[in-house]
Design a protein around this motif. Sequence first.
Motif, PDB file in Angstrom:
ATOM      1  N   PRO A   2       0.812  -1.225   0.000  1.00  0.00           N
ATOM      2  CA  PRO A   2       0.000   0.000   0.000  1.00  0.00           C
ATOM      3  C   PRO A   2       0.842   1.271   0.000  1.00  0.00           C
ATOM      4  O   PRO A   2       0.350   2.338  -0.349  1.00  0.00           O
ATOM      5  CB  PRO A   2      -0.829  -0.109   1.279  1.00  0.00           C
ATOM      6  N   SER A   3       2.108   1.162   0.352  1.00  0.00           N
ATOM      7  CA  SER A   3       2.966   2.348   0.455  1.00  0.00           C
ATOM      8  C   SER A   3       3.647   2.732  -0.846  1.00  0.00           C
ATOM      9  O   SER A   3       4.265   3.788  -0.933  1.00  0.00           O
ATOM     10  CB  SER A   3       4.037   2.112   1.527  1.00  0.00           C
ATOM     11  N   LYS A   4       3.530   1.884  -1.897  1.00  0.00           N
ATOM     12  CA  LYS A   4       4.252   2.167  -3.135  1.00  0.00           C
ATOM     13  C   LYS A   4       3.537   1.543  -4.321  1.00  0.00           C
ATOM     14  O   LYS A   4       3.200   0.361  -4.305  1.00  0.00           O
ATOM     15  CB  LYS A   4       5.672   1.606  -3.042  1.00  0.00           C
ATOM     16  N   SER A   5       3.327   2.321  -5.380  1.00  0.00           N
ATOM     17  CA  SER A   5       2.743   1.794  -6.608  1.00  0.00           C
ATOM     18  C   SER A   5       3.798   0.948  -7.318  1.00  0.00           C
ATOM     19  O   SER A   5       4.910   1.391  -7.549  1.00  0.00           O
ATOM     20  CB  SER A   5       2.297   2.949  -7.515  1.00  0.00           C
ATOM     21  N   SER A   6       3.428  -0.322  -7.634  1.00  0.00           N
ATOM     22  CA  SER A   6       4.411  -1.203  -8.263  1.00  0.00           C
ATOM     23  C   SER A   6       3.902  -1.848  -9.551  1.00  0.00           C
ATOM     24  O   SER A   6       4.691  -2.313 -10.357  1.00  0.00           O
ATOM     25  CB  SER A   6       4.842  -2.299  -7.290  1.00  0.00           C
ATOM     26  N   SER A   7       2.621  -1.918  -9.755  1.00  0.00           N
ATOM     27  CA  SER A   7       1.997  -2.439 -10.977  1.00  0.00           C
ATOM     28  C   SER A   7       2.533  -3.795 -11.435  1.00  0.00           C
ATOM     29  O   SER A   7       3.059  -3.945 -12.521  1.00  0.00           O
ATOM     30  CB  SER A   7       2.111  -1.416 -12.112  1.00  0.00           C
ATOM     31  N   GLU A   8       2.393  -4.796 -10.577  1.00  0.00           N
ATOM     32  CA  GLU A   8       2.668  -6.183 -10.941  1.00  0.00           C
ATOM     33  C   GLU A   8       1.456  -6.692 -11.710  1.00  0.00           C
ATOM     34  O   GLU A   8       0.384  -6.100 -11.645  1.00  0.00           O
ATOM     35  CB  GLU A   8       2.884  -7.028  -9.680  1.00  0.00           C
ATOM     36  N   ASP A   9       1.582  -7.825 -12.423  1.00  0.00           N
ATOM     37  CA  ASP A   9       0.400  -8.324 -13.115  1.00  0.00           C
ATOM     38  C   ASP A   9       0.378  -9.840 -13.220  1.00  0.00           C
ATOM     39  O   ASP A   9       1.400 -10.496 -13.067  1.00  0.00           O
ATOM     40  CB  ASP A   9       0.224  -7.667 -14.485  1.00  0.00           C
ATOM     41  N   VAL A  10      -0.839 -10.362 -13.446  1.00  0.00           N
ATOM     42  CA  VAL A  10      -1.087 -11.788 -13.632  1.00  0.00           C
ATOM     43  C   VAL A  10      -2.240 -11.904 -14.631  1.00  0.00           C
ATOM     44  O   VAL A  10      -3.123 -11.047 -14.677  1.00  0.00           O
ATOM     45  CB  VAL A  10      -1.409 -12.476 -12.280  1.00  0.00           C
ATOM     46  N   ASP A  11      -2.200 -12.944 -15.465  1.00  0.00           N
ATOM     47  CA  ASP A  11      -3.239 -13.130 -16.484  1.00  0.00           C
ATOM     48  C   ASP A  11      -4.283 -14.138 -16.045  1.00  0.00           C
ATOM     49  O   ASP A  11      -3.963 -15.153 -15.418  1.00  0.00           O
ATOM     50  CB  ASP A  11      -2.622 -13.616 -17.798  1.00  0.00           C
TER      51      ASP A  11
END
Length: 167
Positions: A92-101
């Motif tokens: 919650p302290s940092k935007s990281s934009s990981e992803d999964v399909d």
Amino acid sequence: MNLDGKTPNTSYIRSELRELYKWSPCDSTSTANWSHGGNHTLEATLRIDDYNDDSPKVVVGQIHGHDISYATIKLHWEGDDKPIRVIYNEKPSKSSSEDVDLGYVDSSSFWSYKIKMTDSGIELTAGGVTKTLKFGDELSNDWKDEDFYFKAGLYPQEKPSSSSKDV
């Protein structure tokens, strides 16, 4: 009144439903959120029948942390030939934009998705595929200290046209 189709914290146009959990008119918006613990589920059935062919990127549902400027998770539809993509932020302290399909869905048909937060993580289902992001693994345990709400809608990832104006 602003009629350009966007809300404060974004430059993208949108149509949205924001969950107001146990909220009454005149209450603080902080009472409209829920805390970690138990099961919280958003399910939707939709069809995307109009989108930009050049950039078919549309957010359809999300879990948002209260007073955090980015979503905990977002479900993206990006075209008939691409899987539903879940973009999530590890902390919650940092935007990281990981992803999964997840699975594939066809824009010409109705399709469903489910986002479910449990004590152990967030279950995501679309296109016949279910994946879980676990607290302490893909998601930091720090998320357990936050308050949340669901948002559903149509968020094309494009800006309003220059002909939009305030009235």
